[in-house]
Design a protein around this motif. Sequence first.
Motif, PDB file in Angstrom:
ATOM      1  N   GLN A   1       0.834  -1.207   0.000  1.00 46.32           N
ATOM      2  CA  GLN A   1       0.000   0.000   0.000  1.00 46.32           C
ATOM      3  C   GLN A   1       0.862   1.247   0.000  1.00 46.32           C
ATOM      4  N   ARG A   2       1.991   1.205   0.738  1.00 45.18           N
ATOM      5  CA  ARG A   2       2.868   2.376   0.796  1.00 45.18           C
ATOM      6  C   ARG A   2       3.495   2.621  -0.568  1.00 45.18           C
ATOM      7  N   GLN A   3       3.877   1.569  -1.259  1.00 44.56           N
ATOM      8  CA  GLN A   3       4.499   1.728  -2.557  1.00 44.56           C
ATOM      9  C   GLN A   3       3.521   2.301  -3.579  1.00 44.56           C
ATOM     10  N   GLN A   4       2.236   2.054  -3.385  1.00 44.94           N
ATOM     11  CA  GLN A   4       1.239   2.525  -4.334  1.00 44.94           C
ATOM     12  C   GLN A   4       0.824   3.973  -4.088  1.00 44.94           C
ATOM     13  N   LYS A   5       1.284   4.548  -2.973  1.00 42.65           N
ATOM     14  CA  LYS A   5       0.865   5.915  -2.660  1.00 42.65           C
ATOM     15  C   LYS A   5       1.492   6.907  -3.639  1.00 42.65           C
ATOM     16  N   VAL A   6       0.689   7.776  -4.186  1.00 39.47           N
ATOM     17  CA  VAL A   6       1.148   8.743  -5.173  1.00 39.47           C
ATOM     18  C   VAL A   6       1.861   9.899  -4.467  1.00 39.47           C
ATOM     19  N   GLN A   7       3.037  10.257  -4.956  1.00 42.26           N
ATOM     20  CA  GLN A   7       3.784  11.384  -4.409  1.00 42.26           C
ATOM     21  C   GLN A   7       3.403  12.666  -5.136  1.00 42.26           C
ATOM     22  N   ASN A   8       3.154  13.714  -4.361  1.00 42.40           N
ATOM     23  CA  ASN A   8       2.919  15.033  -4.937  1.00 42.40           C
ATOM     24  C   ASN A   8       4.253  15.643  -5.353  1.00 42.40           C
ATOM     25  N   GLN A   9       4.285  16.295  -6.501  1.00 43.15           N
ATOM     26  CA  GLN A   9       5.467  16.996  -6.995  1.00 43.15           C
ATOM     27  C   GLN A   9       6.735  16.150  -6.842  1.00 43.15           C
ATOM     28  N   PRO A  10       6.816  15.024  -7.510  1.00 38.87           N
ATOM     29  CA  PRO A  10       7.965  14.125  -7.312  1.00 38.87           C
ATOM     30  C   PRO A  10       9.304  14.726  -7.739  1.00 38.87           C
ATOM     31  N   TYR A  11       9.298  15.735  -8.624  1.00 42.09           N
ATOM     32  CA  TYR A  11      10.548  16.313  -9.116  1.00 42.09           C
ATOM     33  C   TYR A  11      10.782  17.734  -8.600  1.00 42.09           C
ATOM     34  N   ALA A  12      10.038  18.148  -7.591  1.00 41.29           N
ATOM     35  CA  ALA A  12      10.147  19.527  -7.095  1.00 41.29           C
ATOM     36  C   ALA A  12      11.541  19.840  -6.570  1.00 41.29           C
ATOM     37  N   ASP A  13      12.192  18.868  -5.929  1.00 47.37           N
ATOM     38  CA  ASP A  13      13.500  19.130  -5.320  1.00 47.37           C
ATOM     39  C   ASP A  13      14.647  19.049  -6.305  1.00 47.37           C
ATOM     40  N   GLN A  14      14.380  18.741  -7.552  1.00 48.07           N
ATOM     41  CA  GLN A  14      15.438  18.632  -8.553  1.00 48.07           C
ATOM     42  C   GLN A  14      15.578  19.890  -9.408  1.00 48.07           C
TER      43      GLN A  14
ATOM     44  N   LEU B   1      15.408  23.909  12.044  1.00 48.34           N
ATOM     45  CA  LEU B   1      14.951  22.630  11.509  1.00 48.34           C
ATOM     46  C   LEU B   1      13.507  22.778  11.057  1.00 48.34           C
ATOM     47  N   GLY B   2      13.128  21.948  10.090  1.00 47.84           N
ATOM     48  CA  GLY B   2      11.784  22.043   9.547  1.00 47.84           C
ATOM     49  C   GLY B   2      11.429  20.788   8.778  1.00 47.84           C
ATOM     50  N   CYS B   3      10.325  20.853   8.076  1.00 47.94           N
ATOM     51  CA  CYS B   3       9.858  19.695   7.308  1.00 47.94           C
ATOM     52  C   CYS B   3       9.160  20.174   6.041  1.00 47.94           C
ATOM     53  N   ASN B   4       9.578  19.647   4.890  1.00 55.58           N
ATOM     54  CA  ASN B   4       8.885  19.897   3.631  1.00 55.58           C
ATOM     55  C   ASN B   4       7.628  19.033   3.586  1.00 55.58           C
ATOM     56  N   ILE B   5       6.497  19.661   3.362  1.00 56.12           N
ATOM     57  CA  ILE B   5       5.237  18.949   3.179  1.00 56.12           C
ATOM     58  C   ILE B   5       4.801  19.201   1.742  1.00 56.12           C
ATOM     59  N   TYR B   6       4.774  18.143   0.941  1.00 58.18           N
ATOM     60  CA  TYR B   6       4.502  18.260  -0.491  1.00 58.18           C
ATOM     61  C   TYR B   6       2.994  18.214  -0.734  1.00 58.18           C
ATOM     62  N   LEU B   7       2.440  19.335  -1.124  1.00 52.93           N
ATOM     63  CA  LEU B   7       1.026  19.439  -1.479  1.00 52.93           C
ATOM     64  C   LEU B   7       0.907  19.418  -3.004  1.00 52.93           C
ATOM     65  N   PRO B   8      -0.292  19.232  -3.536  1.00 53.95           N
ATOM     66  CA  PRO B   8      -0.426  19.118  -5.004  1.00 53.95           C
ATOM     67  C   PRO B   8       0.109  20.321  -5.773  1.00 53.95           C
ATOM     68  N   MET B   9      -0.010  21.537  -5.227  1.00 53.22           N
ATOM     69  CA  MET B   9       0.370  22.731  -5.982  1.00 53.22           C
ATOM     70  C   MET B   9       1.642  23.404  -5.480  1.00 53.22           C
ATOM     71  N   PHE B  10       2.056  23.149  -4.249  1.00 52.01           N
ATOM     72  CA  PHE B  10       3.234  23.805  -3.694  1.00 52.01           C
ATOM     73  C   PHE B  10       3.729  23.013  -2.488  1.00 52.01           C
ATOM     74  N   LYS B  11       4.908  23.441  -1.976  1.00 55.37           N
ATOM     75  CA  LYS B  11       5.452  22.860  -0.754  1.00 55.37           C
ATOM     76  C   LYS B  11       5.172  23.810   0.412  1.00 55.37           C
ATOM     77  N   LEU B  12       4.669  23.278   1.504  1.00 54.66           N
ATOM     78  CA  LEU B  12       4.514  24.005   2.751  1.00 54.66           C
ATOM     79  C   LEU B  12       5.579  23.492   3.722  1.00 54.66           C
ATOM     80  N   CYS B  13       6.361  24.419   4.279  1.00 59.65           N
ATOM     81  CA  CYS B  13       7.500  24.019   5.113  1.00 59.65           C
ATOM     82  C   CYS B  13       7.471  24.759   6.448  1.00 59.65           C
ATOM     83  N   PRO B  14       6.865  24.171   7.496  1.00 58.34           N
ATOM     84  CA  PRO B  14       6.983  24.768   8.836  1.00 58.34           C
ATOM     85  C   PRO B  14       8.437  24.674   9.301  1.00 58.34           C
ATOM     86  N   GLU B  15       8.903  25.742   9.943  1.00 57.33           N
ATOM     87  CA  GLU B  15      10.327  25.814  10.302  1.00 57.33           C
ATOM     88  C   GLU B  15      10.508  26.548  11.626  1.00 57.33           C
ATOM     89  N   LEU B  16      11.335  25.986  12.496  1.00 61.34           N
ATOM     90  CA  LEU B  16      11.708  26.610  13.755  1.00 61.34           C
ATOM     91  C   LEU B  16      13.171  27.029  13.645  1.00 61.34           C
TER      92      LEU B  16
END
Length: 226
Positions: free
Chosen positions: A12-25, A167-182
């Motif tokens: 099931q995890r392998q079948q999960k679709v990734q949002n913006q798979p090439y955003a970091d490239q 430190l923070g975390c990239n959260i990949y949404l369909p249209m953009f990345k949301l990154c909460p950061e401390l």
Amino acid sequence: IIAFFVSNVQAQRQQKVQNQPYADQKMYHLGFFVGMHGQDMILSHTGYEGPTGERWFAEIPSYSVGFSVGIIGDRYINEYLNLRVAPALHFGEKRFVFKEQLSGDEYDTTMRSNSLSLPLHLKFNAGRFDNFRPYFLAGAYASMDISPRRDMALRFKKMDYGLEFGLGCNIYLPMFKLCPELKFSLGLADMINKDRSDLTDKDLLKYTEAMKSGKTRMISLIFNFE
């Protein structure tokens, strides 16, 4: 049963679709951020004794919440490393409480503290986990105080510089990345301006004379949109 359950979960995890798979490239990308911060200052004192024998000491008893806004310019280096510049405006204030050592008298003042900062960071990215990717960043910054300030108990120098990490975390949404950061900012320069030729009320000079140095500190919670 356990083996079947584990293999089913993995499938099931392998079948999960990734949002913006090439955003970091992307070699370059832009963004903006908004957030809040609390300003502090590490103070040291001279022990100066005034003409009447008064000795004053200062502290910042609590954080005052301020507002931050800025833009992001990001340069891809490799899969796990990016170079980032993030100029920002910080709008806030600092509350100082001066206490006289013997009498216990207090002088309370709030000083506006607005600045324009230019940080340069290296961003270290962990591996991507579905639509999440944590990261750590570290770097340095220079800032300029843009607050008009005269006839106050203290006066700060215009230019500051220091180190930042967060430190923070990239959260990949369909249209953009949301990154909460401390993020934590540690100033290295002494910001207390000893030249008080601006004072019309010379009784305020004792507060400057009591200060040996003051180095800025700031903690920020920001939300990057990339």
